[in-house]
Scaffold this motif. Structure first.
Motif, PDB file in Angstrom:
ATOM      1  N   GLU A  14       0.818  -1.269   0.068  1.00  0.00           N
ATOM      2  CA  GLU A  14      -0.067   0.046   0.086  1.00  0.00           C
ATOM      3  C   GLU A  14       0.773   1.388  -0.097  1.00  0.00           C
ATOM      4  O   GLU A  14       1.850   1.359   0.784  1.00  0.00           O
ATOM      5  CB  GLU A  14      -0.927  -0.018   1.256  1.00  0.00           C
ATOM      6  N   GLU A  16       0.371   5.848  -0.724  1.00  0.00           N
ATOM      7  CA  GLU A  16      -0.546   7.001  -0.710  1.00  0.00           C
ATOM      8  C   GLU A  16      -1.817   6.865  -1.538  1.00  0.00           C
ATOM      9  O   GLU A  16      -2.826   6.896  -1.278  1.00  0.00           O
ATOM     10  CB  GLU A  16      -0.085   8.328  -0.972  1.00  0.00           C
ATOM     11  N   ARG A  17      -1.519   6.337  -3.004  1.00  0.00           N
ATOM     12  CA  ARG A  17      -2.449   6.389  -3.881  1.00  0.00           C
ATOM     13  C   ARG A  17      -2.819   4.875  -4.355  1.00  0.00           C
ATOM     14  O   ARG A  17      -3.806   4.734  -5.223  1.00  0.00           O
ATOM     15  CB  ARG A  17      -1.862   6.959  -4.951  1.00  0.00           C
ATOM     16  N   LYS A  19      -3.119   0.459  -3.571  1.00  0.00           N
ATOM     17  CA  LYS A  19      -3.292  -0.575  -2.786  1.00  0.00           C
ATOM     18  C   LYS A  19      -3.251  -2.012  -3.807  1.00  0.00           C
ATOM     19  O   LYS A  19      -3.901  -2.222  -4.759  1.00  0.00           O
ATOM     20  CB  LYS A  19      -4.420  -0.785  -2.241  1.00  0.00           C
ATOM     21  N   ARG A  21      -3.467  -6.085  -3.666  1.00  0.00           N
ATOM     22  CA  ARG A  21      -4.166  -6.986  -2.647  1.00  0.00           C
ATOM     23  C   ARG A  21      -4.617  -8.161  -3.418  1.00  0.00           C
ATOM     24  O   ARG A  21      -4.787  -8.205  -4.582  1.00  0.00           O
ATOM     25  CB  ARG A  21      -5.169  -6.285  -1.735  1.00  0.00           C
ATOM     26  N   VAL A  75      -5.528  -1.401  -6.467  1.00  0.00           N
ATOM     27  CA  VAL A  75      -6.914  -0.358  -6.390  1.00  0.00           C
ATOM     28  C   VAL A  75      -6.283   1.004  -6.090  1.00  0.00           C
ATOM     29  O   VAL A  75      -5.354   1.347  -5.613  1.00  0.00           O
ATOM     30  CB  VAL A  75      -7.514  -0.778  -4.983  1.00  0.00           C
ATOM     31  N   ASP A  76      -6.769   1.706  -7.174  1.00  0.00           N
ATOM     32  CA  ASP A  76      -6.488   3.268  -7.004  1.00  0.00           C
ATOM     33  C   ASP A  76      -7.370   3.925  -6.007  1.00  0.00           C
ATOM     34  O   ASP A  76      -8.455   3.916  -6.012  1.00  0.00           O
ATOM     35  CB  ASP A  76      -6.806   3.964  -8.247  1.00  0.00           C
ATOM     36  N   LYS A  77      -6.524   4.431  -4.917  1.00  0.00           N
ATOM     37  CA  LYS A  77      -7.057   4.936  -3.781  1.00  0.00           C
ATOM     38  C   LYS A  77      -7.720   6.255  -3.994  1.00  0.00           C
ATOM     39  O   LYS A  77      -8.390   6.848  -2.993  1.00  0.00           O
ATOM     40  CB  LYS A  77      -6.283   4.770  -2.502  1.00  0.00           C
ATOM     41  N   THR A  78      -7.140   6.949  -4.949  1.00  0.00           N
ATOM     42  CA  THR A  78      -7.446   8.314  -5.255  1.00  0.00           C
ATOM     43  C   THR A  78      -9.098   8.540  -5.858  1.00  0.00           C
ATOM     44  O   THR A  78      -9.488   9.563  -5.995  1.00  0.00           O
ATOM     45  CB  THR A  78      -6.549   9.298  -6.187  1.00  0.00           C
ATOM     46  N   GLN A  79      -9.505   7.553  -6.265  1.00  0.00           N
ATOM     47  CA  GLN A  79     -11.006   7.598  -6.828  1.00  0.00           C
ATOM     48  C   GLN A  79     -12.238   7.045  -5.978  1.00  0.00           C
ATOM     49  O   GLN A  79     -11.918   6.236  -5.120  1.00  0.00           O
ATOM     50  CB  GLN A  79     -10.961   6.712  -8.305  1.00  0.00           C
TER      51      GLN A  79
END
Length: 79
Positions: A14, A16-17, A19, A21, A75-79
């Motif tokens: 992981e 900042e942006r 993940k 998994r 996984v794009d955590k910014t969206q």
């Protein structure tokens, strides 16, 4: 970068942006969308319907559990 183990003892990476998994059955909607796209699947066997995507996802999950590694979800955590 943060590295830790997921609950099933598989690597989870992981930032900042992002993940990375192991796949889970909740990923079926996104995966079905990708696997049904003609341009994406043009050179890898052609598009798959939702049922085929479900079988593929379950196969990846089973392999990952059995082997301790396998295909991973990004996984794009910014969206």
């Amino acid at each position: 970068m943060i590295k830790k183990m997921a609950k099933n003892n598989q690597l989870l990476i992981e930032t900042e942006r992002l993940k990375i998994r192991p796949f889970c059955m909740n990923d079926i909607d996104a995966l079905a969308s990708i696997l049904s796209d003609l341009n994406t699947m043009l050179y890898v066997g052609g598009p798959k319907n939702r049922s085929e995507a479900n079988v593929q996802l379950q196969h990846w999950i089973d392999d990952s559990i059995r082997d301790g590694f396998g295909f991973m979800a990004f996984v794009d955590k910014t969206q």
